[in-house]
Design an enzyme around this catalytic site. Sequence first.
Site, PDB file in Angstrom:
ATOM      1  N   GLU A   1      33.831  88.886  46.525  1.00 39.45           N
ATOM      2  CA  GLU A   1      34.020  87.827  46.211  1.00 39.45           C
ATOM      3  C   GLU A   1      33.914  87.227  44.860  1.00 39.45           C
ATOM      4  OE1 GLU A   1      34.900  85.577  48.873  1.00 39.45           O
ATOM      5  OE2 GLU A   1      35.139  87.392  50.063  1.00 39.45           O
TER       6      GLU A   1
ATOM      7  N   SER B   1       0.817  96.893 101.982  1.00 33.28           N
ATOM      8  CA  SER B   1      -0.559  97.529 101.852  1.00 33.28           C
ATOM      9  C   SER B   1      -1.016  97.653 100.508  1.00 33.28           C
ATOM     10  CB  SER B   1      -0.159  99.041 102.473  1.00 33.28           C
ATOM     11  OG  SER B   1      -0.182  99.129 103.824  1.00 33.28           O
TER      12      SER B   1
END
Length: 746
Positions: free
Chosen positions: A63, A436
């Site tokens: 850039e 159970s």
Amino acid sequence: MAVAITYPKLPSLEALTDYKPKVPLRVFTQDKVLIGEFGEERRAFTPIDKVPKQMINALLAAEDERFYEHGGIDYLGVLRAIAGNLTSGHARSGASTITMQVARNFYLSNEKTFTRKFNEALLSFKIEHNLSKDQILELYINQIYLGQRAYGFASAAQIYYGKPLDKLSIAEMAMLAGLPKAPSAYNPVVNPKRAKLRQMYVLRRMHELKSISDAEYAHAQTEQLAINKSAQQFPVHAEFVAEMVRQMMYERYKEAIYTDGYQVYTTLDSKTQQAAYEALRSGLIDYDVRHGYRGPEGFIDPNLLTSGEEEQLDDALNNVKDTDDLRIAVVTQVSNKVVTAYLKGEEKITIQGNGLRFARSALSEKIAPAKRIRPGAIIRVRASDQGWTISQLPQVEGALIALNPQQGAIQALVGGFDFNRNNFNHVTQAWRQPGSTFKPFIYSAALERGVTPSTQINDAPLVVDPSSVNGQRWEPKNYDGTFSGMMSVRRALTLSRNLVSIRILQAIGTDYTQQHLTRFGFSPKNHPAYLTMALGAGSVTPLQMAEGYAVFANSGYRVRSYYIDRIEDPRGNIIAKTQPEVAGQNAPRTLDPRNAFIMTSMMGDVIKMGTATKAKALGRNDLAGKTGTTNDAFDAWFAGYNSNLVAVTWIGFDQPRSLGARETGGAAALPVWVKFMSSALDNVPETPMPIPDGLISKSIETERGTVTEYYLQEFPNTNSELGLGGGASSDDSQAQPLGEIKELLF
């Protein structure tokens, strides 16, 4: 003159000097792996001194290579822009410096006019005059848009690669550095070819600027990048926990959670969490495979299958989402031996051999068209080492919760098959009958009333008076429909004999037992004082079951589960932290340690020789647990533990219906638990529970030969010590004196 007029009108720099980006809520595991992010903009602020040097080099190469040398303006670029305006009436893109991009992003539009360019240049001068170069670069690195709703390079690193900025390779950094110029055009997810060309340019510039060596350049050019293209945004599946955090944070901080950068660290362990996700998912798919292929999910217009229509084909599939490794595909050609299909994204696959086995019945011409795999059919496929396989989305649901019983920290939580398909959290929201798996709490109450593991009880037919079961006559049965006669309490729990459990509850009293359940955190209102309590007919969530079993695992302490370790502000300051209740320190003792030890010993036999022998595959001697299956197999459970980890698994349908005659807790839920524990306890040494004081051991003769059994030295009156009152309540009409209990049970 224009400069003199415009400069005073430029905006104040307060937005820069007091920059407060909209940083989303971010959720992490305790080992700092990102698992969730909530906010319109995905941001993660990173101070300039924490940004890797090569990331800065890549960015400057792409850039603004002279960023640290110029005063904010690339004059040659500005002259080009002015010349373009004079000849065409519109400014072409000039050499926008990083400072100019900061000015544009904070204050100005992207309109390409002379006026905007002029103001941008003046504002750049003002920024350079008031901020240091590092300050300007820090703003840019954290606020630039990089596609996929990502703002800033730290967020982009996570979204594109699933890792933090400081873990990126040079090749990965170069790919990200190429995005600011055109986030859509160079997006590696959407435009991988253009993104690769841009990456090569950035690498070449880095090499020319001597930011990378010849060897680094050569390696980066050929490195294969793993871009995250799926809906999975994070390296670990923990969507249910992330949503729990979001809801909690919203209650506390409201809308600010989406913008103020809170960071929440959960108690999850990333490895354990991923193991839980994979174990539950695998178990639900295995269950689904056992019950057969249901047919394609739908059909599309076969005319879209012609070459050149791929874009329309993708559009037609947009409403059907991939679910992790279960990919969506459209069948293009079919024979008895080979199926070809199209995957969204222009990928074509071939399925053959074992890949067709699961869905072979749907290839027959005799099957109804709506169930047949034919051109245009939408199917699910999975990739494996052997190639592609036809699969399908399970209709069944499940849950897995694992926590540390010593202080309640949740280590793993998976609330269902796929959060994106169904965000109902079955760990915290699904109230189901425990079957159970609830029996150990009944047996624990019996130990408090003088029953011992060797007490003999008759496993024989029983008809219960209507007054004892909510006004209805009840003739309970064992799961297998048989009766075994006299057996020990230990043997009865090991084999999960229903008739023994009911006789125990008859003897000790339902009211007393209901009160005993509160020691494990269960509310009496969810467990009515009827004999059906013996078979787990109440309502629980998997999380409650995990907390209940934790009392056994930590030798009798009631710890509350928690899933948030701490909350931090964006700069890492801790603003809230959980202070857990720790067994042996500040957690209340609610159960005699001798009771917890004997129950753990008996549940150890469930694994060694009972209904959970599949867990023996783990090769450990410090495990205990209990299977559970409700009436008509509507729910399948397994709850198991050692002193360091409690894990509970549940499988069932959201609209309760039978899982199938053979789909018990041991068949459906236990394999999920075993698969999870094999990873969670990998390389963890065995930790057998120490024998507490006040127990005596005796060698006794049983149906298994001579064994060692444990007994209390006396029948302890511990209720007052535990703060639960003395003995049974005065209206506990069913409770029997100790002597009568022994006479009744023997």
